[in-house]
Design a protein around this motif. Structure first.
Motif, PDB file in Angstrom:
ATOM      1  N   ARG A 144       0.829  -1.215   0.000  1.00 35.93           N
ATOM      2  CA  ARG A 144       0.000   0.000   0.000  1.00 35.93           C
ATOM      3  C   ARG A 144       0.858   1.257   0.000  1.00 35.93           C
ATOM      4  O   ARG A 144       0.584   2.210  -0.728  1.00 35.93           O
ATOM      5  N   ASP A 145       1.922   1.257   0.819  1.00 33.28           N
ATOM      6  CA  ASP A 145       2.674   2.488   1.060  1.00 33.28           C
ATOM      7  C   ASP A 145       3.971   2.602   0.265  1.00 33.28           C
ATOM      8  O   ASP A 145       4.517   3.699   0.140  1.00 33.28           O
ATOM      9  N   GLY A 146       4.495   1.463  -0.176  1.00 28.09           N
ATOM     10  CA  GLY A 146       5.799   1.509  -0.835  1.00 28.09           C
ATOM     11  C   GLY A 146       6.955   1.610   0.153  1.00 28.09           C
ATOM     12  O   GLY A 146       8.056   2.008  -0.233  1.00 28.09           O
ATOM     13  N   TYR A 147       6.687   1.289   1.414  1.00 29.51           N
ATOM     14  CA  TYR A 147       7.745   1.252   2.433  1.00 29.51           C
ATOM     15  C   TYR A 147       7.601  -0.053   3.223  1.00 29.51           C
ATOM     16  O   TYR A 147       6.477  -0.516   3.413  1.00 29.51           O
ATOM     17  N   PRO A 148       8.717  -0.615   3.700  1.00 29.22           N
ATOM     18  CA  PRO A 148       8.609  -1.911   4.377  1.00 29.22           C
ATOM     19  C   PRO A 148       7.814  -1.845   5.680  1.00 29.22           C
ATOM     20  O   PRO A 148       7.675  -0.775   6.285  1.00 29.22           O
ATOM     21  N   SER A 149       7.300  -3.006   6.074  1.00 25.45           N
ATOM     22  CA  SER A 149       6.598  -3.121   7.358  1.00 25.45           C
ATOM     23  C   SER A 149       7.054  -4.439   7.986  1.00 25.45           C
ATOM     24  O   SER A 149       7.273  -5.419   7.277  1.00 25.45           O
ATOM     25  N   ASP A 150       7.186  -4.448   9.316  1.00 25.61           N
ATOM     26  CA  ASP A 150       7.712  -5.623  10.016  1.00 25.61           C
ATOM     27  C   ASP A 150       6.562  -6.301  10.773  1.00 25.61           C
ATOM     28  O   ASP A 150       5.892  -5.641  11.575  1.00 25.61           O
ATOM     29  N   PRO A 151       6.343  -7.610  10.539  1.00 26.91           N
ATOM     30  CA  PRO A 151       5.247  -8.301  11.251  1.00 26.91           C
ATOM     31  C   PRO A 151       5.349  -8.151  12.769  1.00 26.91           C
ATOM     32  O   PRO A 151       4.338  -8.191  13.470  1.00 26.91           O
ATOM     33  N   GLU A 152       6.570  -7.952  13.273  1.00 25.36           N
ATOM     34  CA  GLU A 152       6.724  -7.790  14.729  1.00 25.36           C
ATOM     35  C   GLU A 152       6.114  -6.473  15.222  1.00 25.36           C
ATOM     36  O   GLU A 152       5.845  -6.293  16.405  1.00 25.36           O
ATOM     37  N   ASP A 153       5.908  -5.532  14.298  1.00 22.16           N
ATOM     38  CA  ASP A 153       5.282  -4.251  14.659  1.00 22.16           C
ATOM     39  C   ASP A 153       3.756  -4.306  14.593  1.00 22.16           C
ATOM     40  O   ASP A 153       3.080  -3.312  14.846  1.00 22.16           O
ATOM     41  N   ILE A 154       3.229  -5.457  14.189  1.00 19.16           N
ATOM     42  CA  ILE A 154       1.770  -5.574  13.995  1.00 19.16           C
ATOM     43  C   ILE A 154       1.148  -6.308  15.187  1.00 19.16           C
ATOM     44  O   ILE A 154       1.641  -7.355  15.606  1.00 19.16           O
ATOM     45  N   PHE A 155       0.069  -5.735  15.698  1.00 21.89           N
ATOM     46  CA  PHE A 155      -0.730  -6.404  16.729  1.00 21.89           C
ATOM     47  C   PHE A 155      -2.143  -6.566  16.169  1.00 21.89           C
ATOM     48  O   PHE A 155      -2.793  -5.566  15.843  1.00 21.89           O
ATOM     49  N   GLU A 192     -17.777  -6.062   8.645  1.00 25.81           N
ATOM     50  CA  GLU A 192     -17.916  -7.230   9.529  1.00 25.81           C
ATOM     51  C   GLU A 192     -17.713  -6.807  10.989  1.00 25.81           C
ATOM     52  O   GLU A 192     -16.802  -7.297  11.675  1.00 25.81           O
ATOM     53  N   CYS A 193     -18.579  -5.896  11.450  1.00 22.31           N
ATOM     54  CA  CYS A 193     -18.425  -5.317  12.795  1.00 22.31           C
ATOM     55  C   CYS A 193     -18.473  -6.361  13.910  1.00 22.31           C
ATOM     56  O   CYS A 193     -17.731  -6.269  14.889  1.00 22.31           O
ATOM     57  N   GLY A 194     -19.359  -7.323  13.759  1.00 21.71           N
ATOM     58  CA  GLY A 194     -19.590  -8.274  14.847  1.00 21.71           C
ATOM     59  C   GLY A 194     -18.473  -9.287  15.016  1.00 21.71           C
ATOM     60  O   GLY A 194     -18.382  -9.948  16.047  1.00 21.71           O
ATOM     61  N   ARG A 195     -17.623  -9.438  14.008  1.00 23.46           N
ATOM     62  CA  ARG A 195     -16.522 -10.405  14.125  1.00 23.46           C
ATOM     63  C   ARG A 195     -15.408  -9.904  15.034  1.00 23.46           C
ATOM     64  O   ARG A 195     -14.590 -10.662  15.501  1.00 23.46           O
ATOM     65  N   ARG A 196     -15.353  -8.589  15.210  1.00 23.60           N
ATOM     66  CA  ARG A 196     -14.335  -7.933  16.044  1.00 23.60           C
ATOM     67  C   ARG A 196     -12.931  -8.262  15.560  1.00 23.60           C
ATOM     68  O   ARG A 196     -12.232  -9.116  16.133  1.00 23.60           O
ATOM     69  N   GLY A 197     -12.544  -7.611  14.500  1.00 20.04           N
ATOM     70  CA  GLY A 197     -11.196  -7.804  13.967  1.00 20.04           C
ATOM     71  C   GLY A 197     -10.565  -6.469  13.608  1.00 20.04           C
ATOM     72  O   GLY A 197     -11.254  -5.524  13.205  1.00 20.04           O
ATOM     73  N   GLY A 198      -9.276  -6.389  13.759  1.00 23.92           N
ATOM     74  CA  GLY A 198      -8.554  -5.177  13.376  1.00 23.92           C
ATOM     75  C   GLY A 198      -7.083  -5.381  13.677  1.00 23.92           C
ATOM     76  O   GLY A 198      -6.661  -6.480  14.069  1.00 23.92           O
ATOM     77  N   TYR A 199      -6.316  -4.359  13.470  1.00 22.65           N
ATOM     78  CA  TYR A 199      -4.902  -4.427  13.847  1.00 22.65           C
ATOM     79  C   TYR A 199      -4.388  -3.028  14.096  1.00 22.65           C
ATOM     80  O   TYR A 199      -5.024  -2.040  13.698  1.00 22.65           O
ATOM     81  N   PHE A 200      -3.238  -2.945  14.792  1.00 27.23           N
ATOM     82  CA  PHE A 200      -2.508  -1.680  14.770  1.00 27.23           C
ATOM     83  C   PHE A 200      -1.063  -1.973  14.434  1.00 27.23           C
ATOM     84  O   PHE A 200      -0.549  -3.078  14.696  1.00 27.23           O
ATOM     85  N   GLU A 201      -0.436  -0.978  13.794  1.00 26.50           N
ATOM     86  CA  GLU A 201       0.972  -1.097  13.442  1.00 26.50           C
ATOM     87  C   GLU A 201       1.748  -0.060  14.241  1.00 26.50           C
ATOM     88  O   GLU A 201       1.327   1.108  14.314  1.00 26.50           O
ATOM     89  N   CYS A 202       2.871  -0.465  14.813  1.00 21.36           N
ATOM     90  CA  CYS A 202       3.742   0.461  15.550  1.00 21.36           C
ATOM     91  C   CYS A 202       4.847   0.923  14.601  1.00 21.36           C
ATOM     92  O   CYS A 202       5.499   0.082  13.972  1.00 21.36           O
ATOM     93  N   THR A 203       5.064   2.214  14.520  1.00 13.73           N
ATOM     94  CA  THR A 203       6.177   2.746  13.723  1.00 13.73           C
ATOM     95  C   THR A 203       7.060   3.577  14.650  1.00 13.73           C
ATOM     96  O   THR A 203       6.541   4.445  15.378  1.00 13.73           O
ATOM     97  N   ASN A 204       8.358   3.297  14.633  1.00 15.84           N
ATOM     98  CA  ASN A 204       9.327   4.001  15.493  1.00 15.84           C
ATOM     99  C   ASN A 204       9.015   3.849  16.984  1.00 15.84           C
ATOM    100  O   ASN A 204       9.272   4.763  17.780  1.00 15.84           O
ATOM    101  N   ILE A 205       8.416   2.728  17.348  1.00 17.95           N
ATOM    102  CA  ILE A 205       8.139   2.466  18.772  1.00 17.95           C
ATOM    103  C   ILE A 205       9.234   1.526  19.276  1.00 17.95           C
ATOM    104  O   ILE A 205       9.498   0.498  18.642  1.00 17.95           O
ATOM    105  N   SER A 206       9.808   1.862  20.413  1.00 16.41           N
ATOM    106  CA  SER A 206      10.961   1.088  20.895  1.00 16.41           C
ATOM    107  C   SER A 206      10.558  -0.340  21.259  1.00 16.41           C
ATOM    108  O   SER A 206       9.391  -0.610  21.555  1.00 16.41           O
TER     109      SER A 206
END
Ligand SMILES: Cc1ncc(COP(=O)(O)O)c(C=O)c1O
Length: 476
Positions: A129-140, A299-313
């Motif tokens: 989407r962004d053209g910049y890398p993302s690390d699975p460890e930054d994803i919750f 799909e509100c009732g399924r309760r799904g989402g994520y957040f990504e941390c950028t520059n978080i120690s």
């Protein structure tokens, strides 16, 4: 005999929580729906739930995406695979098998940050989407964006000391969660005359005011595309926001749950804050939220989402991991929903034609209703409405007659609550008063969603109600 628990015994912070989207209007709408079901005569035949962004709710009935439901069904009941082997598209079967191999039973707890394979897929989606890398460890992965927002506010707030900059009007999740954790809301007003744009000077003033009052501004919330405003940020404004966060050492909380809800994508595209931060090579700390509840999946009732941390120690991420571990894991069906959202069928794959057809129809319906309602609302005396380029809402401003404001005062209600209550009683249309989202003194708004089918019929009822309301209270 132990004394019984009373409200006064409860945590006072909890008593301060307010959540207008499911408040007085929604309760009254439910009551009216029950009356209709019992055959009582009312001035309308159905209740129109324009108050909540819950697309698949009864009465709104946005159809679910077939691909999602087929994958979900196979995950819930693996023996189904035998029965549908020759009937369902091969990409659905392949996806379910891949997820089954990784997850096993959906009845088991998963990794607390979410299933590793799905986090890897999320990182790939973000990178593409962004053209910049993302690390699975930054994803919750989370149980909806709300769970992520609540976690972040919980860990950021030192009670009564930490200020969180929030847009006004705002989605009440933020004020409600701040009340719960005793954070200090630092409101900054969006600029309605410029299409509800975000003004850097407004945020600067809010920071200065907080500092003078001894409150430490810690984070800035941006909702993009906006709820309740439907506004969309352009890249230069986003870059200015990033620079401002650098200057004041603010954590940026980017609520991007409506990123797929774009009504004019060619002229008004979505840019993520992750992209803006990376483009500027900025060190600011960013948390970006996404959800399966919105877009065209709803799909509100399924309760799904994520957040990504950028520059978080790593230390702070470890604390976040500890905190999500306390809740064990997000709902597995929601995690599977995230995988479907960020890995939809691609062109050339067997499910693609149906997926494309279904999602195109929903996008077109949302854009059509938004445009039509904005145009009709703008034709009414005393009403002005920004034609939202994104999200699921319109947030018209209404001028109200002096007598209506007085009548509301006498009833101990906000004037726009009086308007919304009368609208509901006369037409069955349920909206949320602007006072539930915050607004400038002396201004009145309401939020209505573009999710309810049959807009051509009910917009007429809304127009005639408005004219009668003005007449009843002596005009403007
Ligand atoms: C701006 C915004 N953020 C977050 C949410 C919560 O979404 P979820 O269902 O993923 O918790 C909503 C829901 O309406 C929303 O409008």
């Amino acid at each position: 005999m132990p004394s019984s628990l009373t409200v006064a015994d409860l945590n006072p912070a909890v008593l301060n929580v307010q959540y207008a989207v499911r408040g007085e209007l929604a309760i009254k709408a439910e009551d009216l729906r029950n009356q209709l079901e019992l055959g009582q005569q009312l001035p309308f035949k159905r209740v129109i739930n324009s108050n909540i962004g819950n697309p698949q709710q009864k009465g709104l009935d946005q159809p679910p995406i077939t691909f999602w439901r087929q994958v979900a069904a196979l995950m819930e009941y693996p023996p189904l695979l035998e029965l549908v082997q020759d009937k369902w598209p091969s990409d659905v079967l392949a996806r379910a098998k891949e997820l089954q191999e990784e997850i096993g039973s959906v009845g088991a707890y998963t990794h607390s940050k979410g299933i590793p394979l799905i986090r890897k897929h999320v990182a790939k989606f973000i990178a593409e989407r962004d053209g910049y890398p993302s690390d699975p460890e930054d994803i919750f992965l989370t149980g909806g964006a709300s769970a992520g927002v609540s976690l972040l506010l919980n860990v950021l707030i030192h009670p009564h000391e930490t200020g969180i900059l929030i847009p006004i009007p705002q989605y009440p999740l933020y004020t409600a969660t701040l009340a719960q954790f005793n954070g200090v809301p630092l409101p900054y007003h969006l600029s309605e005359p410029d299409g509800w744009s975000t003004s850097i000077s407004e945020i600067e003033s809010a920071v200065t005011k907080a500092q003078k009052e001894g409150i430490k501004p810690r984070a800035l919330v941006i909702i993009n595309p906006g709820n309740p405003t439907g506004s969309l940020l352009d890249l230069p404004t986003m870059e200015a926001i990033v620079t401002l966060c650098e200057k004041h050492n603010l954590v940026l909380l980017a609520d991007e749950v409506y990123q797929f809800n774009l009504h004019q994508p060619n002229t008004h595209p979505f840019h993520s804050f992750k992209k803006a931060v990376r483009k500027l090579n900025s060190p600011i700390q960013l948390i970006s939220f996404h959800s399966i509840s919105k877009g065209v999946a709803g799909e509100c009732g399924r309760r799904g989402g994520y957040f990504e941390c950028t520059n978080i120690s790593e230390d702070v991420r470890a604390i976040l991991y500890k905190m999500v571990s306390v809740g064990l894991c997000p709902p597995v069906s929601g995690q599977i929903g995230v995988d479907c959202m960020i890995r939809p069928p691609k062109e050339g794959e067997p499910s693609y034609p149906q997926y494309k057809q279904e999602t195109d129809v929903t996008h077109a319906a949302l854009a059509h209703r938004t445009k039509l309602m904005a145009a009709r609302l703008n034709g009414l005396p005393g009403v002005s409405c920004v034609d939202s380029p994104g999200a699921l809402y319109l947030h018209p401003k209404i001028e109200l007659p002096v007598a209506a404001v007085k009548a509301a005062e006498q009833l101990g209600k906000q004037p726009d609550t009086l308007y919304a209550l009368e609208l509901l009683e006369e037409t069955g249309i349920c909206v949320v008063p602007g006072s539930g989202f915050g607004q400038k003194d002396g201004e009145y708004h309401y939020r209505l969603t573009c999710l309810c089918p049959g807009v051509e019929d009910y917009v007429g009822a809304l127009e005639s109600f408005h004219r009668k309301f003005l007449e009843k209270y002596g005009g403007l």
